[in-house]
Design a protein around this motif. Structure first.
Motif, PDB file in Angstrom:
ATOM      1  N   ARG A 243       0.834  -1.273   0.199  1.00 43.04           N
ATOM      2  CA  ARG A 243       0.101   0.027   0.066  1.00 43.04           C
ATOM      3  C   ARG A 243       0.928   1.223  -0.050  1.00 43.04           C
ATOM      4  NH1 ARG A 243      -3.800  -0.622   5.048  1.00 43.04           N
ATOM      5  NH2 ARG A 243      -1.917  -1.377   6.074  1.00 43.04           N
ATOM      6  N   ALA A 244       0.309   2.266  -0.505  1.00 39.61           N
ATOM      7  CA  ALA A 244       0.871   3.480  -0.677  1.00 39.61           C
ATOM      8  C   ALA A 244       1.571   4.005   1.040  1.00 39.61           C
ATOM      9  CB  ALA A 244       0.247   4.768  -1.468  1.00 39.61           C
ATOM     10  N   GLY A 245       2.715   4.335   1.320  1.00 39.89           N
ATOM     11  CA  GLY A 245       3.121   4.969   2.533  1.00 39.89           C
ATOM     12  C   GLY A 245       4.083   3.958   2.986  1.00 39.89           C
ATOM     13  N   GLU A 246       3.849   2.418   2.346  1.00 42.22           N
ATOM     14  CA  GLU A 246       4.832   1.440   3.179  1.00 42.22           C
ATOM     15  C   GLU A 246       6.154   1.778   2.446  1.00 42.22           C
ATOM     16  OE1 GLU A 246       1.471  -2.000   4.224  1.00 42.22           O
ATOM     17  OE2 GLU A 246       2.455  -2.232   2.407  1.00 42.22           O
ATOM     18  N   SER A 247       6.880   0.755   3.061  1.00 41.72           N
ATOM     19  CA  SER A 247       8.691   0.948   2.638  1.00 41.72           C
ATOM     20  C   SER A 247       9.161  -0.524   2.048  1.00 41.72           C
ATOM     21  CB  SER A 247       9.439   1.305   3.729  1.00 41.72           C
ATOM     22  OG  SER A 247       9.493   0.313   4.943  1.00 41.72           O
ATOM     23  N   VAL A 248      10.164  -0.269   1.510  1.00 40.99           N
ATOM     24  CA  VAL A 248      10.852  -1.601   0.625  1.00 40.99           C
ATOM     25  C   VAL A 248      12.190  -1.269   1.056  1.00 40.99           C
ATOM     26  CG1 VAL A 248      11.299  -2.585  -1.418  1.00 40.99           C
ATOM     27  CG2 VAL A 248       9.119  -1.167  -1.066  1.00 40.99           C
ATOM     28  N   ASP A 249      12.750  -2.513   1.456  1.00 41.99           N
ATOM     29  CA  ASP A 249      14.208  -2.721   1.712  1.00 41.99           C
ATOM     30  C   ASP A 249      14.980  -3.034   0.803  1.00 41.99           C
ATOM     31  OD1 ASP A 249      13.337  -2.071   4.488  1.00 41.99           O
ATOM     32  OD2 ASP A 249      13.352  -4.300   5.020  1.00 41.99           O
ATOM     33  N   PHE A 250      16.528  -2.830   0.774  1.00 35.24           N
ATOM     34  CA  PHE A 250      17.348  -2.803  -0.350  1.00 35.24           C
ATOM     35  C   PHE A 250      18.352  -3.375   0.051  1.00 35.24           C
ATOM     36  CE2 PHE A 250      14.834   0.889  -2.056  1.00 35.24           C
ATOM     37  CZ  PHE A 250      13.859   0.121  -2.956  1.00 35.24           C
ATOM     38  N   TRP A 251      19.003  -4.273  -0.915  1.00 33.20           N
ATOM     39  CA  TRP A 251      20.580  -4.736  -0.771  1.00 33.20           C
ATOM     40  C   TRP A 251      21.129  -4.049  -2.070  1.00 33.20           C
ATOM     41  CZ3 TRP A 251      16.599  -7.020   1.704  1.00 33.20           C
ATOM     42  CH2 TRP A 251      16.897  -7.758   2.956  1.00 33.20           C
ATOM     43  N   LEU A 252      22.341  -3.322  -1.694  1.00 35.99           N
ATOM     44  CA  LEU A 252      23.144  -2.851  -2.902  1.00 35.99           C
ATOM     45  C   LEU A 252      24.508  -3.384  -3.269  1.00 35.99           C
ATOM     46  CD1 LEU A 252      22.568   1.077  -1.989  1.00 35.99           C
ATOM     47  CD2 LEU A 252      21.007  -0.611  -3.178  1.00 35.99           C
ATOM     48  N   SER A 253      24.952  -3.309  -4.324  1.00 41.91           N
ATOM     49  CA  SER A 253      26.158  -3.959  -4.746  1.00 41.91           C
ATOM     50  C   SER A 253      26.814  -3.201  -5.840  1.00 41.91           C
ATOM     51  CB  SER A 253      25.832  -5.500  -5.282  1.00 41.91           C
ATOM     52  OG  SER A 253      27.166  -6.051  -5.708  1.00 41.91           O
ATOM     53  N   ALA A 254      28.092  -3.168  -5.974  1.00 43.75           N
ATOM     54  CA  ALA A 254      28.456  -2.603  -7.135  1.00 43.75           C
ATOM     55  C   ALA A 254      28.277  -3.132  -8.490  1.00 43.75           C
ATOM     56  CB  ALA A 254      30.037  -2.338  -6.986  1.00 43.75           C
ATOM     57  N   ASN A 255      28.136  -4.355  -8.434  1.00 42.49           N
ATOM     58  CA  ASN A 255      27.954  -5.108  -9.789  1.00 42.49           C
ATOM     59  C   ASN A 255      26.523  -5.285 -10.040  1.00 42.49           C
ATOM     60  OD1 ASN A 255      30.823  -5.510  -9.788  1.00 42.49           O
ATOM     61  ND2 ASN A 255      30.366  -7.280  -8.266  1.00 42.49           N
ATOM     62  N   LYS A 256      26.194  -5.169 -11.182  1.00 42.29           N
ATOM     63  CA  LYS A 256      24.738  -5.192 -11.879  1.00 42.29           C
ATOM     64  C   LYS A 256      24.273  -6.784 -11.613  1.00 42.29           C
ATOM     65  CE  LYS A 256      21.442  -3.694 -15.267  1.00 42.29           C
ATOM     66  NZ  LYS A 256      21.312  -2.899 -16.392  1.00 42.29           N
ATOM     67  N   PRO A 257      23.314  -7.010 -11.326  1.00 44.87           N
ATOM     68  CA  PRO A 257      22.753  -8.481 -11.078  1.00 44.87           C
ATOM     69  C   PRO A 257      22.189  -9.153 -12.547  1.00 44.87           C
ATOM     70  CG  PRO A 257      21.118  -7.235 -10.251  1.00 44.87           C
ATOM     71  CD  PRO A 257      22.288  -6.079 -10.441  1.00 44.87           C
ATOM     72  N   VAL A 258      22.445 -10.265 -12.699  1.00 48.43           N
ATOM     73  CA  VAL A 258      21.892 -11.088 -13.823  1.00 48.43           C
ATOM     74  C   VAL A 258      20.627 -11.451 -13.563  1.00 48.43           C
ATOM     75  CG1 VAL A 258      22.122 -12.857 -15.482  1.00 48.43           C
ATOM     76  CG2 VAL A 258      24.254 -11.883 -14.662  1.00 48.43           C
ATOM     77  N   THR A 259      19.386 -10.649 -13.925  1.00 49.48           N
ATOM     78  CA  THR A 259      17.990 -10.992 -13.727  1.00 49.48           C
ATOM     79  C   THR A 259      17.532 -11.826 -14.569  1.00 49.48           C
ATOM     80  OG1 THR A 259      17.371  -8.946 -14.957  1.00 49.48           O
ATOM     81  CG2 THR A 259      17.868  -8.738 -12.526  1.00 49.48           C
TER      82      THR A 259
END
Length: 270
Positions: A243-259
């Motif tokens: 819902r609007a107003g909720e949050s999303v957690d992220f993991w960051l890397s210097a390398n672009k992932p293969v999706t």
């Protein structure tokens, strides 16, 4: 020279002194009304909004004294204009009474911007008023804490607590409207840079949650999202909802992932 006094009896002199005392008392009380201007009253004119020199001249010509007692800054009236007067307009006072004036300052004094983030709107409004600052625009954004201040802006830009601003300035408040009632599928952030993800979050009325950064990241804005919670899809392939107003957690890397567009999570990094 004073034989006529010394030759008279004490009783006669005492009567003469008493008579003189009563005569002087009668004269004093008869002149008391003139001395105190008893019964001479005037109506106080309204000098609010007038230039202080004009106001003083008007009051003195009307039979009053005038004195500037205080000053204040109000951006809605001209500099050196009378903001308030005591006694107020229409009051009946004696001739010669001093009328005290509060005058608008020519230059706005500077005050330190308070930290309003996290306060309720009412508390933030009261704090601004105590510093003679104004609530400008109020912008609502979905977030969990309903009607709390999310950001404070001045001139369209975020302003840090402690920054000097002029009294009478308008402070824009971004307030929480609470979470939305409509659920939408979680956007897919994997493969985007963190800067791109922030833009997508804003467009979706979502907030960034916890951000876990890989040690090899040197530029957070251009680091890639390799994992998100909640994920785009769950274990059985259905879309996760948010819902609007909720949050999303992220993991960051210097390398672009293969999706993989069909996968529920990004491929592991080797």
């Amino acid at each position: 020279m004073f034989d006529f006094i010394t030759k008279r009896s004490f009783g006669i002199n005492l009567l003469a002194v008493i008579a003189m005392f009563f005569a002087l008392a009668l004269l004093f009380f008869s002149l008391l009304g003139v001395i105190t201007k008893h019964g001479q009253q005037l109506t106080v004119p309204d000098v609010r909004g007038k230039n202080v020199k004009e106001a003083i001249s008007l009051l003195e010509n009307a039979g009053f004294e005038a004195d500037v007692r205080d000053s204040i800054y109000i951006d809605s009236i001209p500099p050196l204009a009378v903001y308030a007067q005591t006694p107020d307009k229409g009051a009946q006072v004696k001739v010669g009474r001093t009328i005290y004036l509060t005058v608008n300052k020519t230059v706005a004094p500077m005050v330190k911007m308070p930290d309003l983030e996290g306060l309720t709107f009412r508390s933030a409004e009261m704090m601004l008023k105590s510093l003679r600052l104004n609530v400008g625009d109020t912008i609502y954004k979905p977030d969990f804490a309903t009607n709390t201040v999310l950001q404070q802006l001045f001139g369209g830009k975020k302003i840090k607590p402690g920054t000097l601003v002029a009294e009478g300035s308008n402070i824009t408040l971004i307030l929480s409207s609470g979470t939305g009632s409509v659920e939408n599928p979680v956007p897919n952030f994997v493969g985007l840079t963190y800067a791109e993800a922030r833009e997508m979050l804003s467009a979706s009325n979502l907030n960034p949650g916890t951000v876990i950064i890989d040690p090899n990241v040197t530029d957070t804005a251009n680091a890639y999202i390799i994992k998100q919670v909640p994920a785009r899809k769950n274990e059985i392939g259905d879309f996760n909802m948010v819902r609007a107003g909720e949050s999303v957690d992220f993991w960051l890397s210097a390398n672009k992932p293969v999706t993989d567009s069909t996968a529920t999570q990004p491929a592991k990094q080797e």
